[in-house]
Design a protein around this motif. Sequence first.
Motif, PDB file in Angstrom:
ATOM      1  N   LEU A   1      -3.334   5.977  -3.434  1.00  0.00           N
ATOM      2  CA  LEU A   1      -4.577   6.109  -2.672  1.00  0.00           C
ATOM      3  C   LEU A   1      -5.401   4.826  -2.724  1.00  0.00           C
ATOM      4  O   LEU A   1      -6.047   4.436  -1.744  1.00  0.00           O
ATOM      5  N   LYS A   2      -5.357   4.149  -3.878  1.00  0.00           N
ATOM      6  CA  LYS A   2      -6.097   2.897  -4.016  1.00  0.00           C
ATOM      7  C   LYS A   2      -5.496   1.812  -3.126  1.00  0.00           C
ATOM      8  O   LYS A   2      -6.232   0.991  -2.557  1.00  0.00           O
TER       9      LYS A   2
ATOM     10  N   LEU B   1      -7.339  -0.334   3.996  1.00  0.00           N
ATOM     11  CA  LEU B   1      -8.357   0.172   4.914  1.00  0.00           C
ATOM     12  C   LEU B   1      -9.629  -0.667   4.825  1.00  0.00           C
ATOM     13  O   LEU B   1     -10.285  -0.950   5.842  1.00  0.00           O
ATOM     14  N   HIS B   2      -9.956  -1.070   3.607  1.00  0.00           N
ATOM     15  CA  HIS B   2     -11.167  -1.867   3.398  1.00  0.00           C
ATOM     16  C   HIS B   2     -11.093  -3.191   4.152  1.00  0.00           C
ATOM     17  O   HIS B   2     -12.059  -3.591   4.822  1.00  0.00           O
ATOM     18  N   VAL B   3      -9.963  -3.858   4.077  1.00  0.00           N
ATOM     19  CA  VAL B   3      -9.794  -5.150   4.756  1.00  0.00           C
ATOM     20  C   VAL B   3      -9.934  -4.982   6.265  1.00  0.00           C
ATOM     21  O   VAL B   3     -10.645  -5.747   6.942  1.00  0.00           O
TER      22      VAL B   3
ATOM     23  N   TYR C   1       2.439   3.503   6.842  1.00  0.00           N
ATOM     24  CA  TYR C   1       2.434   3.469   5.376  1.00  0.00           C
ATOM     25  C   TYR C   1       1.976   4.814   4.806  1.00  0.00           C
ATOM     26  O   TYR C   1       2.580   5.333   3.852  1.00  0.00           O
ATOM     27  N   VAL C   2       0.939   5.387   5.409  1.00  0.00           N
ATOM     28  CA  VAL C   2       0.444   6.693   4.956  1.00  0.00           C
ATOM     29  C   VAL C   2       1.504   7.765   5.192  1.00  0.00           C
ATOM     30  O   VAL C   2       1.720   8.633   4.330  1.00  0.00           O
ATOM     31  N   SER C   3       2.199   7.687   6.320  1.00  0.00           N
ATOM     32  CA  SER C   3       3.262   8.661   6.597  1.00  0.00           C
ATOM     33  C   SER C   3       4.363   8.567   5.548  1.00  0.00           C
ATOM     34  O   SER C   3       4.942   9.571   5.122  1.00  0.00           O
ATOM     35  N   GLY C   4       4.622   7.317   5.103  1.00  0.00           N
ATOM     36  CA  GLY C   4       5.624   7.111   4.055  1.00  0.00           C
ATOM     37  C   GLY C   4       5.207   7.745   2.741  1.00  0.00           C
ATOM     38  O   GLY C   4       6.038   8.309   2.009  1.00  0.00           O
ATOM     39  N   LEU C   5       3.904   7.692   2.434  1.00  0.00           N
ATOM     40  CA  LEU C   5       3.410   8.312   1.204  1.00  0.00           C
ATOM     41  C   LEU C   5       3.517   9.840   1.267  1.00  0.00           C
ATOM     42  O   LEU C   5       3.749  10.494   0.249  1.00  0.00           O
ATOM     43  N   ILE C   6       3.362  10.374   2.456  1.00  0.00           N
ATOM     44  CA  ILE C   6       3.526  11.840   2.609  1.00  0.00           C
ATOM     45  C   ILE C   6       4.962  12.237   2.282  1.00  0.00           C
ATOM     46  O   ILE C   6       5.202  13.216   1.558  1.00  0.00           O
ATOM     47  N   GLN C   7       5.912  11.451   2.798  1.00  0.00           N
ATOM     48  CA  GLN C   7       7.317  11.732   2.511  1.00  0.00           C
ATOM     49  C   GLN C   7       7.609  11.555   1.016  1.00  0.00           C
ATOM     50  O   GLN C   7       8.349  12.342   0.404  1.00  0.00           O
TER      51      GLN C   7
ATOM     52  N   LEU D   1      -3.392  13.458   4.888  1.00  0.00           N
ATOM     53  CA  LEU D   1      -3.429  13.918   6.283  1.00  0.00           C
ATOM     54  C   LEU D   1      -4.766  13.572   6.947  1.00  0.00           C
ATOM     55  O   LEU D   1      -4.795  13.151   8.115  1.00  0.00           O
ATOM     56  N   GLU D   2      -5.860  13.740   6.211  1.00  0.00           N
ATOM     57  CA  GLU D   2      -7.164  13.369   6.777  1.00  0.00           C
ATOM     58  C   GLU D   2      -7.276  11.853   6.931  1.00  0.00           C
ATOM     59  O   GLU D   2      -7.929  11.365   7.858  1.00  0.00           O
ATOM     60  N   THR D   3      -6.636  11.105   6.036  1.00  0.00           N
ATOM     61  CA  THR D   3      -6.607   9.643   6.183  1.00  0.00           C
ATOM     62  C   THR D   3      -5.860   9.264   7.455  1.00  0.00           C
ATOM     63  O   THR D   3      -6.261   8.350   8.187  1.00  0.00           O
ATOM     64  N   LYS D   4      -4.748   9.971   7.728  1.00  0.00           N
ATOM     65  CA  LYS D   4      -4.018   9.736   8.981  1.00  0.00           C
ATOM     66  C   LYS D   4      -4.912  10.005  10.188  1.00  0.00           C
ATOM     67  O   LYS D   4      -4.951   9.221  11.138  1.00  0.00           O
TER      68      LYS D   4
END
Length: 754
Positions: A658-659, A665-667, A697-703, A727-730
């Motif tokens: 998450l970090k 996301l911050h950049v 990348y987020v989708s990869g973390l879900i998997q 999912l909310e981040t997506k």
Amino acid sequence: MEQFYIFMLVALFALAITDLVVGVSNDAVNFLNSAVGSKAASLKTILIIASIGVAVGAIFSSGLMEVARKGIFNPGQFYFNEIMVIFMAVMITDILLLDLFNSLALPTSTTVSIVFELLGASVAISFIKIINSNGALGEISNYINGAKAGEIVVGILLSVIIAFTVGAIVQWISRFVFSFHYQKRIKYVGAVFGGVAITSIVYFILIKGIKSVAAIPQSFLSFVDGNKPLIVIACLIFFTAISQAIISYTKYNLLRAIILIGTFALALAFAGNDLVNFIGVPIAAYQSYEIWHGAYQSTGVLPNELVMSGLSGKVETPTYLLILAGLVMVVTLWLSKKARSVMYTEINLARSSEGAEKFEPNFLSRIIVRASVNINGAIATVLPNSIQDKIDLRFSTDDKKAVKHHNDEPAFDMVRASVNLMVASILISLATSLKLPLSTTYVSFMVAMGTSLSDKAWGRESAVYRVAGVFNVIGGWFVTAIVAFVAAALFATLIYFGKGIALVLLLILAVLLLARSFMVYKKTEKEKEASQKIDRTSLITINEIISESSDNISKVIKRINKVYTEVVDSLGLQDLNKLKKLKKQLSKLENEVDTLKSDIFYFIKSLDERSVEASKFYILTLDYLQDMVQSIGYISKNSYAHVNNNHKNLKFNQIRDLKKIDDKLHVLYERIKDDFDGDTFEDIADIIDEKKELLEYVSGLIQKQIERIRSTETSPKNTKLYFSILLETKDLITATINLLSLFKEFHSDFKRLR
């Protein structure tokens, strides 16, 4: 011993000055709202007239100081030291209570607060005396003037009903006569209206005011007192003639004259009727001290031996104290920002225009509005169509554009403002002449609400919010009574047993709470100023729409970026307090975006013909911003609920992932913010591509989490939270991409057309 009571007197008068400041800040709404709300004159002119009224009213108020001395309790049943304890408890409670309502920007009753504070403190001391003397609790009637207290309370409650009813009836008749096209009809009926209005106001000033002026001969006072009907008829004829002359031979607006005269009269009534609420107690304490000190010097009687029967007589209030009090009130009137906040709360509830509402609807407001709609429907079926059409024509506002009013436009017209002041002045003057300390706040507020109702200011679009606001204010009045009674009783008990130490501690507490209130209020006002946006109804060109949209996007992006980082960090540290604060901050952000969306109707109405197509862009922009805020809101709420329920911490690997998302996301959000702050939109295409990579990348973390569940994951609650964040981040990233794509497309089209 004597020095201790001198210290108490100094403290009481210091508290009185502070009480004047916080009291005027709350009660200024009573006489300023009609003139300010109708824009009858500049604020400076209104304040000058109100200041003169306050100064004159302060001098006229000497006869009402009896309420603090003997209106609530029987002074002959208390010793000097007990009386001083009661007065100290009352003043400390009054300041803290009124300042609380000022900070909340809600009008409350200084009369109710002082009555119930005196009642609470005197009841507490009475019970102590009864218990110490092994008496029966029924003896309380010997100490408390129950009949007078009951008379005051009933009078105040009746004034609420009477003020609302009379205000509604008089306004309905006035509107039926004038309609909203009063500029035309005032030529024919304005003289009679002006004669009645000015006569009622001047009658109040003369009948109440001259009785307190020592320079006026007694013979003249007797003549006035014995010839009231004659004076009223003469004034009615005279002021009707004057009103007709103003209408026929000058260009001056007669209603403006009525409003300014009424403002003066109501300010005078406020000072004359309510000054007792601020300085009556310290003056009564000073008079008590003089009675004891004289007896002490002649007989050596101790404070706990002298019965204060002397307070039951008639004691004149020193004129210099009244002048000093009037001066403090006038200065406060000009300088107090809290007075403006309270004033605009009432004006907002009474305004004729639609717009953002301060109060949320509640169960009672929904029931009342629904019942009113049903009753109106029933009346419509009985009343002949011809009569209905005639009434509708009189109350028609079809000449008004359906556009939200700007801040510099009147909240209501001068007809309603004139009725507000005329009715409130008459009701307050009647009560004042009868020596009844009714609540000027209750009367002026309920008159304003009654006139708003009959004037159809509360339409189907706003009624449920306005009625809820009225209930909130009235509910605050009941809270005033309860808190005033309990707090004064508590403080009186503490001072009685703790003596000097308890008194000093309570004074320090009062100073600290007032200082804290001032700092919090100052911080809140700065935040309001910082978050103020331009009125959406003034955005009439595409350039202005792009500029406003850029500003909105930049501010939302900045706050989402910050919140996402803090949520991830707080989850790792299991910081419940921080997550709770973040949840509140996001509720505020959601309300701000919702307010932007609620103005869409007025925004579209105000666009010029060349910019109408831009309305779709603006609507979609707000929709995507709302999606983004909702996504980060869900992340924050779910994280708070997880930690608050004491579920297992997220695993180190999950926090680390998450970090990483947060860093990426911050950049990107910083780049977006820089682009929109600088109105340079050249990098939007590159940012969109990088956002898509982050989405993958987020989708990869879900998997990756799915594989953990199959092998090592053991906590269903952790899985639920982690999946919801991903999912909310997506959704957050998707909404951001959609927003950027929309902005890129619209900006490109605009550049080509230009």
